[in-house]
Write an enzyme that holds these catalytic residues in place. Structure first.
Site, PDB file in Angstrom:
ATOM      1  N   ARG A   1     -19.202   8.626   3.725  1.00  0.00           N
ATOM      2  CA  ARG A   1     -19.225   9.695   2.711  1.00  0.00           C
ATOM      3  C   ARG A   1     -18.659   9.252   1.364  1.00  0.00           C
ATOM      4  NH1 ARG A   1     -15.771  13.485   6.511  1.00  0.00           N
ATOM      5  NH2 ARG A   1     -14.799  11.441   6.728  1.00  0.00           N
TER       6      ARG A   1
ATOM      7  N   CYS B   1     -12.613   2.930   1.717  1.00  0.00           N
ATOM      8  CA  CYS B   1     -12.804   3.016   3.165  1.00  0.00           C
ATOM      9  C   CYS B   1     -14.283   2.776   3.490  1.00  0.00           C
ATOM     10  CB  CYS B   1     -12.374   4.394   3.636  1.00  0.00           C
ATOM     11  SG  CYS B   1     -12.453   4.631   5.423  1.00  0.00           S
TER      12      CYS B   1
ATOM     13  N   CYS C   1      -9.904  11.118   6.408  1.00  0.00           N
ATOM     14  CA  CYS C   1     -10.084   9.695   6.734  1.00  0.00           C
ATOM     15  C   CYS C   1      -9.761   9.465   8.215  1.00  0.00           C
ATOM     16  CB  CYS C   1      -9.177   8.840   5.850  1.00  0.00           C
ATOM     17  SG  CYS C   1      -9.334   7.074   6.199  1.00  0.00           S
TER      18      CYS C   1
ATOM     19  N   ASP D   1     -15.959   4.538   5.290  1.00  0.00           N
ATOM     20  CA  ASP D   1     -16.517   5.870   5.541  1.00  0.00           C
ATOM     21  C   ASP D   1     -17.835   6.083   4.776  1.00  0.00           C
ATOM     22  OD1 ASP D   1     -15.036   8.820   6.433  1.00  0.00           O
ATOM     23  OD2 ASP D   1     -16.863   8.844   5.228  1.00  0.00           O
TER      24      ASP D   1
ATOM     25  N   HIS E   1      -9.394   8.730   0.841  1.00  0.00           N
ATOM     26  CA  HIS E   1     -10.227   9.940   0.825  1.00  0.00           C
ATOM     27  C   HIS E   1      -9.776  10.949   1.866  1.00  0.00           C
ATOM     28  CE1 HIS E   1     -12.572   9.147   4.549  1.00  0.00           C
ATOM     29  NE2 HIS E   1     -12.177   7.915   4.305  1.00  0.00           N
TER      30      HIS E   1
HETATM   31 ZN   LIG Z   1     -11.538   6.599   5.745  1.00  0.00          ZN
END
Ligand SMILES: [Zn+2]
Length: 213
Positions: free
Chosen positions: A44, A40, A104, A42, A101
């Site tokens: 993190r 992703c 999400c 993302d 993850h």
């Molecule tokens: Zn995500």
């Protein structure tokens, strides 16, 4: 340039680059990553940190909710399929990992229903294929346990994307020959735990159980 990036770049040039200097010089004319990591976008999720890898080891694709288009809709996401094609055909990676993850945002949006995303028209259209996964979850979990639903959505999304990968004949051919492995992960940001999908048992297994190997 914002301060955080300016500081980070200077730090890279003065310290981190020095640490990897020999490796970077060695890598300047070639790359030979062993793994394609589809994660992703993302902030993190950090593939190198998660796999304790050096530069040059992991080829990456990042998009919202770590998706791969189905074979029949491949033309709608050439960014992803061209990177997969390059990784598999040219770089000849040994493994493709699809890494979902916890928490999400993409999966959560799909779980709430893409019709709620009229203010984000690109995201709404992009996440539409995840509607199918959401419908499966609605049938499996009838109670309103949102955390349980969210985790299941993230995990079933990984399984769905693995299924899409297998629809590509060039990928399946390599898997059948034993030249390529496909793996599905679910990474828990808060605990650092990674669960890996076991296809035979159709369950995600805690990788802490691998410690005794
Ligand atoms: Zn995500």
């Amino acid at each position: 340039m914002i301060e955080e990036i300016k500081k980070g770049l200077l730090n890279f040039q003065h310290f981190t680059y020095k640490k990897y200097e020999k490796l970077y010089q060695d890598l300047q004319g070639r790359q030979s990553p062993h793994t394609l990591f589809i994660a992703c976008s993302d902030s993190r999720v950090s593939p190198e940190i998660l796999t304790d890898s050096d530069p040059g080891e992991v080829f990456k694709i990042r998009n919202i909710a770590n998706t791969v288009p189905s074979f029949e809709s491949s033309q709608y996401d050439l960014t992803t399929v061209s990177a997969i094609e390059y990784a598999v055909e040219v770089l000849k990676v040994k493994e493709i990992i699809i890494c979902g993850h916890s928490n999400c945002g993409g999966c959560a949006a799909a779980l709430s229903g893409t019709d709620q995303l009229s203010h984000l028209p690109y995201t709404r259209d992009y996440l539409k294929p995840l509607e199918e996964v959401r419908q499966k979850i609605d049938k499996l979990i009838t109670e309103e346990d949102l955390e349980k639903k969210a985790t299941l959505m993230e995990q079933m999304n990984v399984v769905e994307q693995l299924k899409h990968l297998k629809e590509y004949p060039s990928i399946m051919e390599k898997v059948q020959k034993g030249d390529l492995e496909l793996e599905g992960w679910h990474y828990d940001i808060g605990t650092g735990q990674v669960h890996v999908y076991d296809e035979a048992g159709e369950v995600f297994i805690d990788t802490n159980a691998f410690d005794s190997d």
